[in-house]
Enzyme design. Structure first.
Site, PDB file in Angstrom:
ATOM      1  N   GLY A 158       0.824  -1.199   0.000  1.00 40.90           N
ATOM      2  CA  GLY A 158       0.000   0.000   0.000  1.00 40.90           C
ATOM      3  C   GLY A 158       0.858   1.248   0.000  1.00 40.90           C
ATOM      4  N   SER A 159       0.421   2.235   0.721  1.00 40.63           N
ATOM      5  CA  SER A 159       1.032   3.567   0.616  1.00 40.63           C
ATOM      6  C   SER A 159       2.438   3.688   1.201  1.00 40.63           C
ATOM      7  CB  SER A 159       0.122   4.605   1.279  1.00 40.63           C
ATOM      8  OG  SER A 159      -1.070   4.752   0.530  1.00 40.63           O
TER       9      SER A 159
END
Length: 488
Positions: free
Chosen positions: A216-217
């Site tokens: 993810g981020s």
């Protein structure tokens, strides 16, 4: 001699020659293989014929040996705080072999290593009992305890690294198991082993190094590094010319942001609030080849050895433009271990220099003579010092003004940089997301610790409340605080 007798003699001679060849093949060529074969009972009997050496943390053993009261296996392995240390020590079982440090350094721990030949020979003359040597780890007991207790009943993992050396300070994985529960070979040990083998929560899996997750981020720091190194961004506070509805290449679908203020956001602002569109667009501009090059400089697409093997993290070098854009925000095929993300964070905190991670500091003989000392080794330089310090500015801004506030230590003279991540996964992203947090603490003398935390699942937490800042950041904070306290 008549012909029939001559033929019989030749045949018998060939049989004897074949027997000699086979005997020599078994005794010399295959000797090491057969000696190490898991079904060779003599190996296991020899492993537990004497007290094993210990695995040491902070100068104290986290393992031990007790008299088994058994005819064949004289000593049995014991563990102190077994579930907390299992991801580091592994297990040594009379019935089920050994793994991790217990397996890799079995020669030292049993005293059978060639480097201990003199000790064994001397013991024959002095009458002293044979004993194994010790394995001294780089681990910090305080950091490991903070990581393990921080995870608690959650499913997840934590890795902490000292950036300037690569020393692993913590490696926790939950749910865990007690290696003492099947260290023998009784029916009770078998029952404990089978229960672990059949447990759907996989407590024997070391999630810190053997599980790969969509990052993810948190992967956006890698994309930011690639953008800076390839000149796509020269001023981290300048607008990036990214429309709110930026469309994924080869698709009509716009990249969705979960934050406000992402239109034309600067790189600094985009990391602060975690704008998908900005980083997907930058990944597209950098291109799959340069994105792959940057990821691999950090360690992706290769197994790591600490010396325990870690699964290879993945960045898809053959992705098309659309796939690369999504991979650049930690989705698509991108997958990583917590160890790998700790390495990324450590390299940034160490001004762009990535040190090879390791968790065995020394090997010692039973008389505590030093057999081997591990020296820190530079692995690569993914980013320049200048760009690493720009990344630090942005990560510190995430903690001060953005989504990583729960990791702020509020300690004089200590700066904390971080990045949150909430990774979607499963068919149509329907599964509960993973909560990530990567961070480092930095003082005037440099960074003593970099941490990666992933929370795979947390009981009683609604899907809407799962976030890296909410679940993972407090754990990272506790680990960093523990390390700083031990350093005075």
């Amino acid at each position: 001699m008549n012909k029939p007798l001559r033929r019989v003699a030749i045949f018998c001679g060939l049989l004897i020659l074949a027997l000699l060849l086979r005997d020599n093949w078994v005794q010399f060529v295959r000797a090491d293989e057969l000696n190490a074969h898991p079904k060779n009972t003599r190996v296991r009997i020899e492993r537990y014929a004497n007290e094993r050496g210990n695995i040491i943390v902070d100068g104290k053993p986290v393992t031990g040996s007790v008299d088994s009261k058994d005819e064949y296996y004289k000593y049995k392995r014991t563990y102190i705080d077994g579930p907390m240390w299992a991801p580091v020590t592994g297990y040594a079982s009379q019935a089920y072999d050994a793994n991790q440090i217990e397996k890799i350094e079995d020669g030292i721990l049993t005293g059978n290593d060639d480097r201990l030949f003199f000790d064994r020979t001397l013991a024959m003359f002095t009458g002293e009992k044979k004993k194994g040597g010790d394995v001294v780890t780089t681990l910090s007991g305080a950091a490991q305890k903070a990581a393990f207790e921080g995870l608690g009943s959650k499913t997840g993992a934590v890795v902490a690294i000292e950036p300037k050396t690569g020393k692993i300070l913590a490696m926790a994985s939950t749910p865990s198991y007690d290696p003492s529960s099947f260290a023998g070979y009784s029916g009770k040990d078998e029952k404990a082993w089978l229960a672990l083998e059949n447990d759907k929560n996989k407590p024997k899996l070391n999630r810190a190094i053997r599980e790969i997750y969509p990052p993810g981020s948190v992967f956006k720091v890698v994309t930011a590094a690639a953008a800076l190194e390839n000149g796509k961004v020269k001023d981290i506070n300048a607008a990036t010319d990214t429309p709110e509805g930026w469309k994924i290449p080869l698709s009509t679908v716009p990249m969705k942001n979960h934050a406000q203020g992402c239109a034309n956001a600067s790189l600094n602002k985009a990391l602060e609030v975690s704008c998908n569109s900005v980083f997907a667009k930058l990944g597209d501009e950098v291109g799959v080849d340069k994105m792959t090059e940057m990821a691999e400089k950090f360690g992706f697409n290769a197994e790591q050895f600490t010396p325990v093997r870690s699964s290879a993290s993945v960045f898809d070098k053959k992705a098309d433009r659309g796939g690369n854009a999504q991979a650049s925000i930690g989705q698509f095929n991108t997958a990583t271990t917590p160890l790998q993300m700790a390495m990324v964070t450590a390299a940034i905190a160490n001004d762009g220099k990535l040190m090879k991670p390791y968790m065995i500091d020394e090997l010692r003989a039973p008389n505590v003579d030093l057999l081997k000392k591990t020296d820190p080794e530079e692995m690569s330089r993914p980013v320049s010092q200048e760009n690493a310090q720009l990344l630090q500015q942005m990560m510190e801004n995430v903690v001060t003004n953005g989504t990583g506030g729960n990791a702020d230590l509020n300690m004089d003279g200590v700066k904390v940089g971080g990045k949150t991540g909430t990774a979607q996964h499963g068919p149509k992203n329907a599964a509960r997301p993973y909560a990530w947090f990567i961070s480092y603490a930095k003082t005037a003398e440099g960074s003593p610790v970099a941490v990666a935390v992933v929370v795979e699942d947390s009981e009683g937490t609604d899907r809407e409340d799962i976030s890296g800042g909410g679940l993972a950041a407090p754990i990272a904070k506790a680990v960093m605080k523990a390390v700083l306290k031990t350093r005075g």
